[in-house]
Design an enzyme around this catalytic site. Sequence first.
Site, mmCIF file in Angstrom:
data_model
loop_
_atom_site.group_PDB
_atom_site.id
_atom_site.type_symbol
_atom_site.label_atom_id
_atom_site.label_comp_id
_atom_site.label_asym_id
_atom_site.label_seq_id
_atom_site.Cartn_x
_atom_site.Cartn_y
_atom_site.Cartn_z
ATOM 1 N N PRO A 31 0.807 -1.218 0.000
ATOM 2 C CA PRO A 31 0.000 0.000 0.000
ATOM 3 C C PRO A 31 0.847 1.278 0.000
ATOM 4 C CG PRO A 31 -0.771 -1.551 1.661
ATOM 5 C CD PRO A 31 0.524 -2.053 1.160
ATOM 6 N N GLU A 32 0.637 2.083 -1.025
ATOM 7 C CA GLU A 32 1.233 3.408 -1.105
ATOM 8 C C GLU A 32 0.074 4.402 -1.080
ATOM 9 O OE1 GLU A 32 4.078 3.579 -4.375
ATOM 10 O OE2 GLU A 32 4.300 1.419 -4.303
#
Length: 271
Positions: free
Chosen positions: A2-3
Amino acid sequence: MPELPEVQTVVNQIKSDLLNETVESITPIWPKVFHNFTSEKAKQKIRGGQIIDVSRRAKFIIIRFAESIIAIHLRMTGKLYLLQENQALSKYATAYFTLKNKKKLIFDDVRKFGRIYLYKNIGPIDKRHGPEPLENDFTSESLFKLIKSKKRNIKALLLDQSMIAGLGNIYADESLWKSKIHPNSLSHKVPKKKIENLHKNIKIILTNAIEQNGTTIIDFSVNGESGKYTNELKIYGRHNLECFRCDNPIKKIRVAGRGTYICSKCQKKYK
DNA sequence: AGGCGTTCCTGGGGGC
DNA sequence: TGCCCCCAGGAACGCC
């Protein structure tokens, strides 16, 4: 992994279910998941537990209460989703929030890198993070100043959360490819025009990725569909395939300790 | 200052 | 088929 776009997608998915609801307790399943507090302390600090807002800062999901915030970092494999009263906990759940309406907010994390933090306000997180790339204070000029002020590997700089918040390995590679900059370039050697272009491309790529609900490499959402930006990736994960711009085969190298995808023909190395 | 290695973790893939 | 080893990486930290 997750960014910014994936974290924003999680926030968009859970926000309406959480807003104005009441958290009765926060329970750890795996002891180290609470970084700086205990269940008892949380109960005391969230003061009745009404959720005032759910938002994102950098790669943190921020759940705001009247006099405190809970910040959640998904790291590599963290997931955050709601379960109905009678649904069974996942094998990999490391913590859960019990709501007054009997639903549970589950923090699920195979690799156990993810952490939950309790703060009075957003201050401590703001302090160690750079600007939000989709906010107005992230300008071409501010990025140029930042990049020129360092003599540093450009990819390492883009990944440094205290410089710019929210970029991770995938979107750093995508932004550099689109901007035709080799990730092993030295920041202060990259021409101004290229940085203006990089600034524009970071915004475009992140905005598109959010519209597509992010990239699914590891499935980060349980209830929702997988992130469709996976289909838009131009360089990440494409080693041995042809570059979309010049047909040169894409190589996988190591930059700043990360697996990095490059087209050595059309990404210029400034040294 | 900044680069680099290490740590935290576990599932999964490659090699044999 | 099975087993072992190593790899994936975000962020913090220590060392040079």
